[in-house]
Structure formats: C-alpha cells, structure tokens
Scaffold this motif. Structure first.
Motif, short mmCIF file in Angstrom:
data_model
loop_
_atom_site.label_atom_id
_atom_site.label_comp_id
_atom_site.label_asym_id
_atom_site.label_seq_id
_atom_site.Cartn_x
_atom_site.Cartn_y
_atom_site.Cartn_z
N THR A 257 6.44 -15.33 13.02
CA THR A 257 7.08 -14.45 14.00
C THR A 257 7.43 -13.10 13.37
O THR A 257 7.20 -12.04 13.98
CB THR A 257 8.35 -15.11 14.56
N GLN A 258 7.97 -13.13 12.16
CA GLN A 258 8.32 -11.87 11.49
C GLN A 258 7.08 -11.04 11.16
O GLN A 258 7.07 -9.82 11.32
CB GLN A 258 9.11 -12.17 10.22
N ALA A 259 6.01 -11.71 10.70
CA ALA A 259 4.78 -10.99 10.37
C ALA A 259 4.18 -10.32 11.62
O ALA A 259 3.69 -9.19 11.57
CB ALA A 259 3.76 -11.94 9.74
N LEU A 260 4.21 -11.04 12.76
CA LEU A 260 3.70 -10.46 14.00
C LEU A 260 4.59 -9.31 14.46
O LEU A 260 4.11 -8.36 15.10
CB LEU A 260 3.61 -11.53 15.08
N ALA A 261 5.88 -9.39 14.15
CA ALA A 261 6.80 -8.36 14.61
C ALA A 261 6.62 -7.05 13.84
O ALA A 261 6.63 -5.97 14.44
CB ALA A 261 8.25 -8.85 14.48
N ASP A 262 6.46 -7.14 12.50
CA ASP A 262 6.37 -5.89 11.73
C ASP A 262 4.95 -5.56 11.27
O ASP A 262 4.71 -4.49 10.71
CB ASP A 262 7.29 -5.94 10.50
N GLY A 263 3.99 -6.48 11.50
CA GLY A 263 2.60 -6.19 11.18
C GLY A 263 2.30 -6.07 9.70
O GLY A 263 1.30 -5.45 9.32
N ARG A 264 3.11 -6.70 8.83
CA ARG A 264 2.91 -6.61 7.39
C ARG A 264 2.44 -7.94 6.81
O ARG A 264 2.90 -9.00 7.22
CB ARG A 264 4.20 -6.18 6.69
N ASN A 265 1.53 -7.84 5.82
CA ASN A 265 1.11 -9.03 5.09
C ASN A 265 2.24 -9.53 4.21
O ASN A 265 3.06 -8.75 3.72
CB ASN A 265 -0.11 -8.74 4.23
N ARG A 266 2.27 -10.85 4.00
CA ARG A 266 3.28 -11.45 3.13
C ARG A 266 2.60 -12.43 2.18
O ARG A 266 1.76 -13.22 2.61
CB ARG A 266 4.34 -12.19 3.96
N LEU A 274 -1.51 -13.03 6.59
CA LEU A 274 -2.34 -11.83 6.66
C LEU A 274 -2.49 -11.43 8.13
O LEU A 274 -2.96 -12.23 8.95
CB LEU A 274 -3.71 -12.07 6.03
N VAL A 275 -2.07 -10.21 8.44
CA VAL A 275 -2.01 -9.75 9.82
C VAL A 275 -3.18 -8.80 10.08
O VAL A 275 -3.50 -7.95 9.25
CB VAL A 275 -0.68 -9.02 10.09
N PHE A 276 -3.86 -8.95 11.21
CA PHE A 276 -4.84 -7.95 11.64
C PHE A 276 -4.65 -7.67 13.12
O PHE A 276 -4.19 -8.52 13.87
CB PHE A 276 -6.28 -8.41 11.35
N ARG A 277 -4.98 -6.45 13.51
CA ARG A 277 -4.74 -6.00 14.88
C ARG A 277 -6.02 -6.05 15.69
O ARG A 277 -7.07 -5.58 15.28
CB ARG A 277 -4.16 -4.59 14.91
N THR A 279 -8.05 -4.58 18.59
CA THR A 279 -8.11 -3.37 19.41
C THR A 279 -8.50 -3.69 20.86
O THR A 279 -8.20 -2.94 21.76
CB THR A 279 -9.11 -2.37 18.83
N SER A 280 -9.17 -4.83 21.05
CA SER A 280 -9.60 -5.18 22.41
C SER A 280 -8.44 -5.70 23.24
O SER A 280 -8.35 -5.44 24.45
CB SER A 280 -10.73 -6.22 22.35
N ARG A 281 -7.53 -6.46 22.60
CA ARG A 281 -6.38 -7.00 23.35
C ARG A 281 -5.07 -6.30 23.00
O ARG A 281 -4.03 -6.59 23.57
CB ARG A 281 -6.23 -8.50 23.06
N HIS A 282 -5.13 -5.40 22.02
CA HIS A 282 -3.98 -4.57 21.66
C HIS A 282 -2.76 -5.41 21.22
O HIS A 282 -1.64 -5.16 21.63
CB HIS A 282 -3.60 -3.65 22.81
N HIS A 283 -3.00 -6.43 20.43
CA HIS A 283 -1.88 -7.17 19.84
C HIS A 283 -2.30 -7.72 18.49
O HIS A 283 -3.48 -7.69 18.13
CB HIS A 283 -1.40 -8.28 20.76
N ASP A 284 -1.31 -8.22 17.74
CA ASP A 284 -1.56 -8.66 16.37
C ASP A 284 -1.88 -10.15 16.33
O ASP A 284 -1.41 -10.94 17.16
CB ASP A 284 -0.34 -8.39 15.49
N THR A 285 -2.69 -10.50 15.32
CA THR A 285 -3.02 -11.89 15.04
C THR A 285 -2.78 -12.11 13.55
O THR A 285 -2.97 -11.20 12.74
CB THR A 285 -4.49 -12.19 15.39
N VAL A 286 -2.34 -13.32 13.17
CA VAL A 286 -1.97 -13.56 11.77
C VAL A 286 -2.57 -14.88 11.29
O VAL A 286 -2.60 -15.87 12.03
CB VAL A 286 -0.43 -13.56 11.59
N PHE A 287 -3.09 -14.85 10.06
CA PHE A 287 -3.49 -16.07 9.36
C PHE A 287 -2.28 -16.57 8.57
O PHE A 287 -1.76 -15.85 7.71
CB PHE A 287 -4.64 -15.81 8.39
#
Length: 563
Positions: A257-266, A274-277, A279-287
C-alpha cells in the motif's frame, strides 16, 4: 635451481600488517588453488597468506601436487578464483600445458593464473607471457611475502571484475529471454502469469511473488477499494485474484500500500517492492518479492530493468486487448449494418456507407496503434545502439548486436503493418518499369509550350547527354510531379523564361543521382509566405488564387507523391 628461497626476507613488520587486516572468516571465501610438486611450497604459501582477507572475504586454499590433480580440483570447484601454478612438475612444461587445458578444454576464462617457477630458464618470461593466457609470472627467488600478497590481491580484483561482467551478461540474457517470452502474450491474464514466473528466473533467491495493482476510479465507479493481486507465485500463489489486505500478511500488505501510494521502490532484508506505472490505465503496479537474503546491487538493477520491460509489455497487452475489443465491436457494427441492407435499398445504401466509414476508422486506428507500438521499439533500438559504444566484452558485443538486429526485425514488421493500413486507406501502388527521363522532360515541355507561347515566354529544356537512356520508376508519377512544378513556373511567370534541366549529379563518394530542376523569372514567393509551401489547399497569398486560379494542391501532391 633450488626452490628453498621461495620467499626472500621482507621488511620488518610485514606479518604484523597482514595480521591487522585479518577479519573473522565469512561464509563465502575466495578459493585459491596452489599447484606445486614441493610440499614445502604449499606450507610456506599458506603460512605467508595466513589471515589473508580481501573485500571482507577470507581465503580458502586447495592444494595439488600434479597437473592432473589440479585439473580434477578445477573441474570440481568452478568457483576457484586464483591458481598459483608451478611450471616444472611431473614434466618440464606440466604447468604450461595445464594453462592451455584450463583456457581451452575447461573453457575457464574467469580464473586468474599466476605462474611461479624456480627454474626461469625452462620457460623464459617473455615467451610465456606472449604465448599463454596467464596474469602474472614470478620467479620464486624474487617472490617476497609482500609481492605474493600484492599479486594475489591484483588477481582477485581481476577475477572479481570478470565475474561481475559475466554475471551482468548472464543477467542480461535472462532479461532478454524473459522479455521475448512475454512478447507472445496476447491477454492480460497470460501476460501477468508470464511476468510472475519470469521474476523467479531473474531473481534466484526469490521465494514468492505477488503482482499487485491499484484500482482506477473508472474500474471501481469512484469507490475506494484495496489494491488487487493480479498474479502470484511461490509462497504467495494462493493470493492471486484477491485484495491485497486479505491475501498477504499484514506487514506485506502495508508495504504494498505504501509503495503504491508514493511510487517508490523498496529493498528490505526479506522483501523487495518494485513499482512501475501503467500509462494505459494511469495507475501504479508493484511487484512484491519475498526472498531469503538481501538482494545485491546487481540483482536490484536487473530487476529494475526487467520491470521497465514489463511496464511496456503491460501497456502493449492492454492496448492490444482494447484494439481487439474495438475490432470486434466494429465487426459487430458491420454485421448489424449488413443485416439492415436486406430491409430496403435506401437503408442498404446508408448502412454500406456507415460500414465503409467504420472500416476507415479501423484502418486509422490500426495505423495509430502501430505507430504507438513502434515508438518504444525505436527507443529500445536507440538504447542498444548506445550500449554498443560502451566497453563490452566480445561476447557482450555480439549479444547486443543480436538483440539490436532482432529489435530491428520487429520494427520492420510493425512498419509493414503500418504500410498495410495505409493501403487499406486507399494509397496508390507504384509501377517499377523502365522510364526515359528525356522523353518525360520533352513531353512536359511540349504540353506546356502553348501556355508559354501565349505569354511570350521562352521555354528551354536541357537533357544531360550523360543521362542514362532508361531508369526504373513510375513514369506517370514522375511526369505528374514535373508537370505540377513546371506548370506553376509558367503560370506565375509573367515574362522572361522558364528552364527545365535534367542532369547527372555526382558526389565525392562516387555515388550518382539524377537531378531535375525548374527555374523561372517569375514573381517569386515572399519569405514570410514560404512557410506555407507544400500545405494542401494553400497558396502564397489570397490574391494569387483570384489572379492565377488553382486549388493549392500542386506542391503538396509533389511532396507526398511516392514517385
């Protein structure tokens, strides 16, 4: 020559300095193989390097008395970093033959080899250095403890660098293989499963993966919802398809939840995010990756590179699904209109017009999507070309070339799709037949001659005698372009002359081209109006249309003509 003077006396304090650098032995030592037929050499070497450490790792010694024993140890221990090798053992050249075997038969390019000999005359240093793939050559009589320490450290540095380069190459191969496998996926479910499975190959210490995505307002109807686990594997396999907070442990769910909120890798000891954005759906996805040990810097970089490829593939698959859905929708519309054709003639004509419009829209959509797919591929090719200018080993250079060629082949396919969509939109094909340019020039001049005579203009043509009698091309399109340009010259020249010149132009590199130029003494074009050249339905000034007529399409046709 006797080997009893293997190590000359050092300055006082050398052993104390070495002892100061000693650290407790970690779990992953440097493996050093001592190959010598004199047991005293083994004992002395181990004594001198007692307590040796480099980069926080101690040394572990293996011993062999013959070349055959050394080969067996090398085959059993591929992680051997340095070989301290005697030249003369069971034969005068046993050590040299072992070097060739290591490099040629075992194909081991990583291990660093330091030759030591008590009989330099048997193997002259210059010849050995030139003819054998070794890293150092030392005489036992001059090899002090400090020199041995220095040689071993230098060899370990070389081994460390070569190992890092080789690991990077293997990591790049894994990423390329994984990316290629993901290119075949055509549905989001297949793509997500493939991405999750490939992460385990890119990150060997991985125990479990969860690919989590945040809901968009469009998907939830504006309501707030927990992120969803799109795909999972390993210890998190049961989480697939469930909300993050219900599927993952509380600590892991909070990290996602925190990674999706700030868009930073941890990167943590037991997990990485690992967060990537998209562009087609305009939201973040995280591994969310669970692992047994902290990831190294190299493993982190490889994962980040792979995630960037996943992000592009994620968008491409989403666009492909949208394209497929839109295409099905268009096909359904065409089918509906076709059924309406049976009702009445007027309704049939209207439905056919709508179907054709829908087909044109589909062609335009295909062209646009092909362009959007081509853009990231151009970026991939650009980065690969830049990579070729970086210091690489021959194996890496060859790999990058193969990848770049493969990217070029894929880009060619995309361009073919784009060309096909243009043909569907009504683009003309070209003929490829012998053309006499002199006949084309004279024919255009003859056609324009009456208009020139009416204005008392001098119309002059010149055809270079060196011009080839025939060239391959489309005579209709060539004549169309020349007629438009020369016709404009006659139209906008109130007095004086118009000249058409066809000549063979040569360049410094030996190439030749045919140049046809049209010059006139007409009214010209104002500087501020020149920016409008080649625009359709545009002339230099509004008054020009009233004075001379025309649609303003001539130059735009010339520019866009495929001839």
């Amino acid at each position: 020559m006797s080997d009893e003077f293997l190590f000359a006396d050092d300055e006082p304090g050398i052993e104390a300095e070495t002892a100061k650098e000693a650290v407790p032995e970690p779990a992953d030592p440097w493996i050093i193989l001592i190959v010598d037929d004199d047991p005293a050499i083994h004992a002395t070497t181990k004594m001198v390097l007692r307590g040796f450490t480099f980069e926080g790792r101690p040394a572990q010694f293996l011993s062999a008395g013959t070349a055959a024993e050394a080969r067996s140890l090398l085959e059993q221990n591929p992680a051997i970093a340095v070989v301290l090798l005697d030249v003369v053992m069971e034969s005068d050249d046993a050590g040299l033959r072992l070097v060739r075997m290591i490099r040629s038969e075992l194909n081991n390019r990583r291990v660093r080899i330091i030759l030591r000999t008590g009989q330099p005359g048997q193997a002259p240093e210059r010849d050995v250095i030139l003819n054998y793939d070794i890293n150092d050559y030392k005489s036992k009589t001059e090899l002090t403890a400090q020199k041995l320490f220095t040689s071993v450290v230098a060899a370990l540095r070389g081994y460390q660098d070569i190992t890092a380069i080789e690991d990077h190459r293997l990591g790049l191969e894994r990423i390329l293989d994984a990316s290629s496998a993901l290119l075949d996926k055509r549905t989001m479910a297949e793509f997500v499963r493939g991405a999750v499975s490939k992460i385990a190959e890119i990150c060997p210490p991985c125990d479990g993966i969860a690919l989590c995505s945040r809901w968009t307002e469009e998907e939830t109807g504006g309501a707030a919802r927990d992120p969803l686990v799109l795909g999972a594997g390993g210890i998190h396999a049961a989480a697939e398809g469930k909300p993050v907070r219900a599927a993952l442990p509380a600590e892991a769910a909070e990290a996602v939840t925190q990674a999706l909120a700030d868009g930073r890798n941890r990167y943590e000891r037991e997990r990485s995010l690992l967060v990537f954005r998209s562009t087609s759906r305009h939201h973040d996805t995280v591994f969310h990756i669970s692992h047994r040990r902290p990831l190294t810097e190299d493993e982190r970089r490889l994962l980040e590179v792979f995630c960037s490829k996943v992000a592009v593939g994620f968008d491409n698959v989403h666009l492909y699904e949208e394209l497929t859905a839109l295409n099905r929708n268009l096909e359904n519309q065409v089918a509906d209109r076709t059924r309406e054709l049976v009702a009445a003639t007027e309704a049939a004509e209207a439905a056919r017009a709508e179907a054709e419009a829908a087909n044109q829209a589909k062609s335009l959509f295909l062209a646009t999507m092909s362009h959007e797919i081509r853009t990231p591929m151009n970026g991939v090719q650009g980065m690969l070309e830049l990579l070729e200018y970086t210091p690489l080993t021959p194996e890496q250079q060859e790999l990058v070339t193969v990848v770049r060629d493969s990217a070029g082949a894929l880009l060619t396919i995309i361009n073919d799709i784009l060309d096909f969509s243009k043909i569907e939109a009504g683009r003309l094909d070209l003929e490829h037949a012998p053309v006499s340019l002199s006949a084309v020039v004279e024919g255009v001049a003859e056609t324009l001659a009456p208009a020139a005579r009416q204005k008392d203009l001098t119309l002059v043509t010149y055809v270079d005698p060196d011009l080839p009698p025939l060239v391959m091309g489309d005579s209709v399109r060539i004549r169309q372009v020349l007629f438009n340009i020369a016709g404009n010259a006659v139209k906008f020249t109130p007095s004086g002359s118009v000249r058409i010149r066809a000549e063979l132009a040569r360049f410094e590199d030996g190439r030749a081209t045919i140049r046809i130029t049209v010059t006139d003494t007409g009214i010209g074009i104002a500087t501020e109006a020149q920016v409008q050249l080649f625009r359709p339905f545009t002339q230099a000034e509004a008054s020009t249309t009233r004075r001379f007529g025309g649609t303003g399409l001539g130059l735009s046709i010339c520019r866009l003509s495929p001839s």
